[in-house]
Design a protein around this motif. Structure first.
Motif, short mmCIF file in Angstrom:
data_model
loop_
_atom_site.label_atom_id
_atom_site.label_comp_id
_atom_site.label_asym_id
_atom_site.label_seq_id
_atom_site.Cartn_x
_atom_site.Cartn_y
_atom_site.Cartn_z
N ASN A 1 0.86 -1.18 0.00
CA ASN A 1 0.00 0.00 0.00
C ASN A 1 0.90 1.23 0.00
OD1 ASN A 1 -1.80 2.06 0.39
ND2 ASN A 1 -2.73 1.22 2.23
N ASN B 1 0.37 4.27 -0.39
CA ASN B 1 -0.18 5.52 0.08
C ASN B 1 -0.29 5.61 1.60
OD1 ASN B 1 -0.56 6.83 -2.40
ND2 ASN B 1 -2.38 5.60 -2.78
N LEU B 2 0.05 4.57 2.31
CA LEU B 2 0.00 4.58 3.77
C LEU B 2 1.41 4.80 4.31
CD1 LEU B 2 -1.85 4.31 6.21
CD2 LEU B 2 -1.39 1.86 6.19
N LYS C 1 3.97 6.31 7.53
CA LYS C 1 4.09 6.57 8.96
C LYS C 1 5.11 7.68 9.20
CE LYS C 1 5.08 4.23 13.32
NZ LYS C 1 5.41 2.93 13.93
N GLN D 1 0.07 7.66 11.24
CA GLN D 1 -0.04 7.06 9.91
C GLN D 1 -0.99 7.91 9.08
OE1 GLN D 1 -0.98 2.90 9.95
NE2 GLN D 1 0.70 2.40 11.31
N SER E 1 -2.75 8.53 5.21
CA SER E 1 -3.04 7.91 3.92
C SER E 1 -3.05 9.00 2.87
CB SER E 1 -4.39 7.19 3.98
OG SER E 1 -5.40 8.11 4.32
N ALA E 2 -3.08 8.62 1.64
CA ALA E 2 -3.11 9.54 0.49
C ALA E 2 -1.73 10.05 0.13
CB ALA E 2 -4.08 10.69 0.71
#
Length: 127
Positions: free
Chosen positions: A39, A41-42, A44, A51, A53-54
């Motif tokens: 993934n 787009n995730l 940290k 965390q 997203s995007a």
């Protein structure tokens, strides 16, 4: 016998783990790592552990303390904030210039005249 020596194929068939950083020189990767290589787009935050997203853009917003799409990082320094704000501003300027150039090209194209001349040329070739 479950050792790697007794089962050599298990150690040779495993693929190399994916990097926890995308192949990019974006400044945002100084502040974040991928949580899951599947993934992209995730991400940290290395500073506070949040965390997001995007993608890396949103991480830079987080570090820069720009509210709206993500909560600000409480552990980023003024230097970190300035670096990310500068990177965000630069990317906005590049995008604006690209869109302006694309619009100028579109405005310069005369579809009626271009299509008409192509049609006339094709008719002339048929004769």
């Amino acid at each position: 016998m479950s050792s790697a020596a007794s089962n050599p194929s298990s150690s040779t068939t495993t693929s190399k783990p994916k990097s926890l950083k995308r192949n990019s020189d974006d400044i945002g990767w100084d502040y974040g790592v991928l949580v899951d290589p599947n993934n992209l787009n995730l991400i940290k935050c290395k500073l506070c552990g949040l965390q997001v997203s995007a993608g890396i853009y949103r991480l830079k917003l987080h570090i820069a303390g720009i509210r709206g799409q993500v909560q600000p990082c409480k552990k980023s320094t003024d230097e970190d904030k300035e670096r990310c704000k500068k990177a965000i501003d630069e990317s906005k300027q590049v995008k604006k210039a690209r869109l302006t150039e694309q619009q100028e090209v579109r405005d310069a194209v005369d579809l009626d005249g271009a299509l008409g001349s192509i049609f006339v040329e094709s008719l002339l070739q048929l004769q």
